[in-house]
Enzyme design. Structure first.
Site, PDB file in Angstrom:
ATOM      1  CG  HIS A  65     -15.191 -29.195 -29.165  1.00  0.00           C
ATOM      2  ND1 HIS A  65     -16.119 -30.385 -28.532  1.00  0.00           N
ATOM      3  CD2 HIS A  65     -14.467 -28.502 -30.167  1.00  0.00           C
ATOM      4  CE1 HIS A  65     -15.095 -30.780 -28.872  1.00  0.00           C
ATOM      5  NE2 HIS A  65     -13.831 -30.281 -30.445  1.00  0.00           N
ATOM      6  CB  THR A 107     -19.317 -37.860 -35.590  1.00  0.00           C
ATOM      7  OG1 THR A 107     -18.093 -38.134 -35.006  1.00  0.00           O
ATOM      8  CG2 THR A 107     -20.889 -37.713 -35.122  1.00  0.00           C
ATOM      9  CB  ILE A 116     -10.467 -39.720 -34.650  1.00  0.00           C
ATOM     10  CG1 ILE A 116     -10.700 -40.895 -33.663  1.00  0.00           C
ATOM     11  CG2 ILE A 116      -8.702 -40.068 -34.761  1.00  0.00           C
ATOM     12  CD1 ILE A 116     -11.115 -42.152 -35.228  1.00  0.00           C
ATOM     13  CB  SER A 117     -14.331 -37.648 -35.950  1.00  0.00           C
ATOM     14  OG  SER A 117     -14.309 -35.874 -36.203  1.00  0.00           O
TER      15      SER A 117
END
EC number: 4.1.99.29
Length: 277
Positions: A152, A108, A54-55
């Site tokens: 990403h 985030t 998860i973030s």
């Protein structure tokens, strides 16, 4: 054991050995490949598998049910999210009142964006739209949104969409704090053996580094048609010493990000000691 993580090259590289039964003593892994927005929501709703990526920004919502595993995640320098627009801006304040696409409200990336915008865009942005990260750059290019927050491999490909960078939020964070950027966290149900899980993940990381060619087919199978060079750049950027062990700097970065966010009311307040329980 059921596990959920993204199809991004850093995750498939890191977890290749674990998923393919190459880690001694580890159970068989039933994987669900899911966008970070899905896993953030699953963890918050307590409806996801027992092991998830998860973030870090989503941690304050889930620490009663899940424990942070101190390895396997994404945290580093020079790897932050980017704010992009179709037309080059001369001042971030030009984003005031604009529509911005983000990959997840509990990411985030979005948390960094909100902290940055407090400093740089006092009037505030306009509408926030959540969409899968792979759809954000086309939406900015096509004028469906005014700006996009990307993560990403977009760091390596945004120029191909004719887009301009307003700000590298990773650089802003590092300049502002001197700390690395906490991006993706591995969490496990509190009923599970944290130390065993950490040892399996560290073994998977070690195998990946020692046998980089072994995971190539698996990585490319899930890489959403990106080139091998981009996939390798992605792995080189996001898989580092923090992936194997958070260490003191890793925990300091997490505490700084979430502590600052809690102070602004962006995330629930929580006891920092829960990060290491």
């Amino acid at each position: 054991m059921k596990m959920a993580f993204s199809s991004c090259p850093n995750d498939t590289f890191v977890f290749h050995a674990l998923v393919h039964g190459l880690v001694d003593g580890a159970p068989s892994i039933d994987v669900t490949y899911a966008d970070i927005d899905k896993t953030n929501n699953w963890s918050a709703e307590n409806t996801g598998p027992e092991l998830m990526k998860i973030s870090y920004a989503a941690l304050p919502w889930v620490l009663e049910e899940y424990r942070l595993i101190p390895c396997g995640g994404a945290l580093g320098r020079g790897c932050g999210p980017l704010v992009l627009t179709k037309n080059k801006l001369t001042n971030p304040e030009e984003l005031a009142g604009k529509t911005v696409a983000v990959p997840s409200e509990k990411s985030t990336a979005y948390l960094l964006f909100r902290l940055w915008a407090l400093q740089q865009i006092p009037e505030g942005v306009g509408k926030i739209i959540v969409m899968p990260f792979e759809e954000i750059m086309p939406a900015v290019r096509d004028g469906k949104v005014d700006a996009g927050l990307v993560i990403h491999e977009a760091r390596f490909t945004y120029q191909e969409f004719g887009l301009s960078m307003v700000k590298d939020l990773g650089s802003w964070w590092e300049e502002d704090t001197g700390l690395p950027i906490p991006l993706g966290a591995i969490i496990a149900k509190r009923s599970l053996d944290q130390h065993a899980i950490a040892s399996w993940i560290q073994a998977s990381v070690d195998y990946a580094w020692e046998n980089p060619e072994a995971s190539e087919a698996y990585v490319m199978e899930h890489s959403q048609e990106m080139s091998r060079d981009v996939a390798k750049s992605h792995i080189d950027l996001y898989v580092n010493s923090f992936t194997r062990e958070l260490g003191n700097d890793g925990y300091a970065a997490i505490e700084s990000l979430l502590g600052r966010a809690a102070k602004e009311g962006f995330v629930p307040a929580f006891e920092m000691s829960k990060l290491k329980e």
